[in-house]
Design a protein around this motif. Structure first.
Motif, PDB file in Angstrom:
ATOM      1  N   HIS A   1       0.822  -1.213   0.000  1.00 23.41           N
ATOM      2  CA  HIS A   1       0.000   0.000   0.000  1.00 23.41           C
ATOM      3  C   HIS A   1       0.856   1.263   0.000  1.00 23.41           C
ATOM      4  O   HIS A   1       0.505   2.257  -0.653  1.00 23.41           O
ATOM      5  CB  HIS A   1      -0.937  -0.017   1.213  1.00 23.41           C
ATOM      6  N   THR A   2       1.990   1.225   0.706  1.00 21.15           N
ATOM      7  CA  THR A   2       2.862   2.418   0.750  1.00 21.15           C
ATOM      8  C   THR A   2       3.417   2.749  -0.632  1.00 21.15           C
ATOM      9  O   THR A   2       3.858   3.880  -0.869  1.00 21.15           O
ATOM     10  CB  THR A   2       4.044   2.228   1.721  1.00 21.15           C
ATOM     11  N   GLN A   3       3.401   1.764  -1.544  1.00 16.37           N
ATOM     12  CA  GLN A   3       3.918   1.988  -2.898  1.00 16.37           C
ATOM     13  C   GLN A   3       2.796   2.105  -3.931  1.00 16.37           C
ATOM     14  O   GLN A   3       3.057   2.115  -5.138  1.00 16.37           O
ATOM     15  CB  GLN A   3       4.853   0.836  -3.294  1.00 16.37           C
ATOM     16  N   GLY A   4       1.555   2.177  -3.453  1.00 12.83           N
ATOM     17  CA  GLY A   4       0.430   2.306  -4.364  1.00 12.83           C
ATOM     18  C   GLY A   4       0.069   1.030  -5.095  1.00 12.83           C
ATOM     19  O   GLY A   4      -0.601   1.073  -6.132  1.00 12.83           O
TER      20      GLY A   4
ATOM     21  N   GLU B   1      -2.033  -2.347  -5.255  1.00 10.19           N
ATOM     22  CA  GLU B   1      -3.295  -2.832  -4.700  1.00 10.19           C
ATOM     23  C   GLU B   1      -3.185  -4.286  -4.244  1.00 10.19           C
ATOM     24  O   GLU B   1      -2.568  -5.117  -4.901  1.00 10.19           O
ATOM     25  CB  GLU B   1      -4.401  -2.730  -5.750  1.00 10.19           C
TER      26      GLU B   1
END
Length: 389
Positions: A22-25, A27
């Motif tokens: 999530h921290t890297q976008g 999903e």
């Protein structure tokens, strides 16, 4: 439904992987067969290696851990009625964090809920399809209705009894196992710990461990026959036996009290190879199990997450598949070293059925060597705080 990564298993490894992605976008949907409250009710060990502490920081979920956890810069080893200290800080410049696995899981759930990331609970009949293709998908049943999730990758974080490992055909995987002829009887009590650090104790009567969750919650273990039942052990019998197995200085100062949880954990070592099959990746107990001596279970799962997260990050952000291509080899290289340490420490500290007098003398000689040798202590400290990723 469509996602980039389908994560099977809502325990700490699946949640940590999801939060890091999530921290890297990137999903990810998490599937969990139980409820969140059930997962949080499970009592587990809580010694975090420096690597796992770093991953919690990367995931943005380390605030409460740093506020409430306990930094341990060493551990005590008892034998022959006495004990000595292994100084982690001196030998490695590092430490471990004592913070319950339940609290790690709670922090990860709270972060996931706050970010409104999708977690689906009480799923049944999970099946992984077409993992060897570029278009894998997962189906599951909930409330009698089947749902399909199309994805790029599947992360199997669903433990030893989950579906992920079994998805790899038997002809394509090799399993290694050692079952130990004893278990650990553990109790949780609302009492102050007997020492500021953990005490691992070798005794002719069997192994014992004095651990803690916080200043007012202690966790104690004694080695017991694998065939024993919890019902056969009263609290008084447990405390009496524990005191006979730890150095007298600790036995004289321990504060006892009613148990609020009591259980027996079997001990075994297990590894499956490979940890990748097509676009399916195994993490944690789905791929390997260690005896609890040295607290490597959660920490080996965390190292898997490190390698898988970085591989997926490299794939999505840099369009480079090297990290996922090398995932199994890199993860297993570290797993086997953790297995070796847990096996060595278990052999050193426990009494085995049929153990000869020669075997006992060898244990005592190795403990004496560990006590006297800075090099031996450094090797143990390096393994205990966690080998580098």
């Amino acid at each position: 439904m469509r996602t980039q990564v389908a994560i099977i298993g809502g325990g700490p490894s699946g949640l940590l992987l999801g939060q890091l992605l999530h921290t890297q976008g990137i999903e990810a949907v998490v599937l969990e067969r139980k409820t969140q409250s059930y997962v949080l009710s499970r009592i587990r060990a809580g010694v975090l290696e420096r690597g796992l502490v770093g991953l919690m920081e990367q995931a943005g979920v380390a605030e409460r851990m740093h506020a409430e956890g306990f930094i341990h810069e060493g551990t005590m080893v008892g034998y022959d009625g006495d004990m000595f200290r292994i100084d982690f800080a001196e030998h490695t410049g590092s430490s471990v964090m004592v913070y319950g696995q339940t609290e790690v899981t709670r922090d990860l759930y709270e972060a996931r809920d706050k970010a409104e990331l999708q977690t689906i609970y009480e799923v049944e009949e999970v099946v992984i399809h077409d993992a060897k293709t570029d278009a894998p998908y997962v189906t599951y049943s909930k409330d009698g209705r089947e749902t399909r999730i199309d994805c790029d990758f599947v992360a199997g974080c669903d433990g030893f009894h989950g579906v992920s490992r079994k998805t790899i055909p038997e002809a394509q995987r090799r399993e290694y196992e050692k079952v130990y002829p004893f278990g650990w009887l553990g109790i949780l009590s609302e009492t102050p710990p007997v020492d500021d650090e953990l005490i691992y104790s070798n005794s002719e009567r069997g192994f014992a461990l004095c651990s803690m969750r916080n200043d007012h919650l202690s966790r104690y273990y004694i080695q017991c026959p694998a065939t024993d039942s919890v019902e056969a052990w009263s609290d008084d019998a447990f405390w009496h036996e524990l005191k006979r197995r730890i150095p007298q200085s600790a036995a004289d100062t321990i504060i006892t009290g009613p148990s609020i949880e009591k259980s027996i954990a079997p001990l075994r070592s297990f590894v499956t190879e490979p940890m990748r099959w097509g676009r399916l990746f195994l993490c944690g107990d789905a791929a390997h199990i260690v005896p609890p001596t040295g607290a490597k279970g959660l920490n080996t799962a965390a190292s898997d997450v490190h390698y898988l997260y970085n591989g997926l990050k490299q794939f999505y952000l840099d369009q480079d598949s090297d990290g996922i291509d090398q995932y199994s080899e890199r993860a297993l290289a570290r797993v086997w070293k953790a297995e070796r340490f847990s096996w060595w420490f278990s052999n050193l500290m426990h009494t085995y059925p049929g153990q000869s007098e020669f075997d006992k003398k060898m244990q005592l000689a190795e403990l004496a060597f560990l006590r006297q040798s800075p090099a031996a202590q450094a090797a143990m400290a390096q393994n205990y705080v966690g080998l580098p990723y």
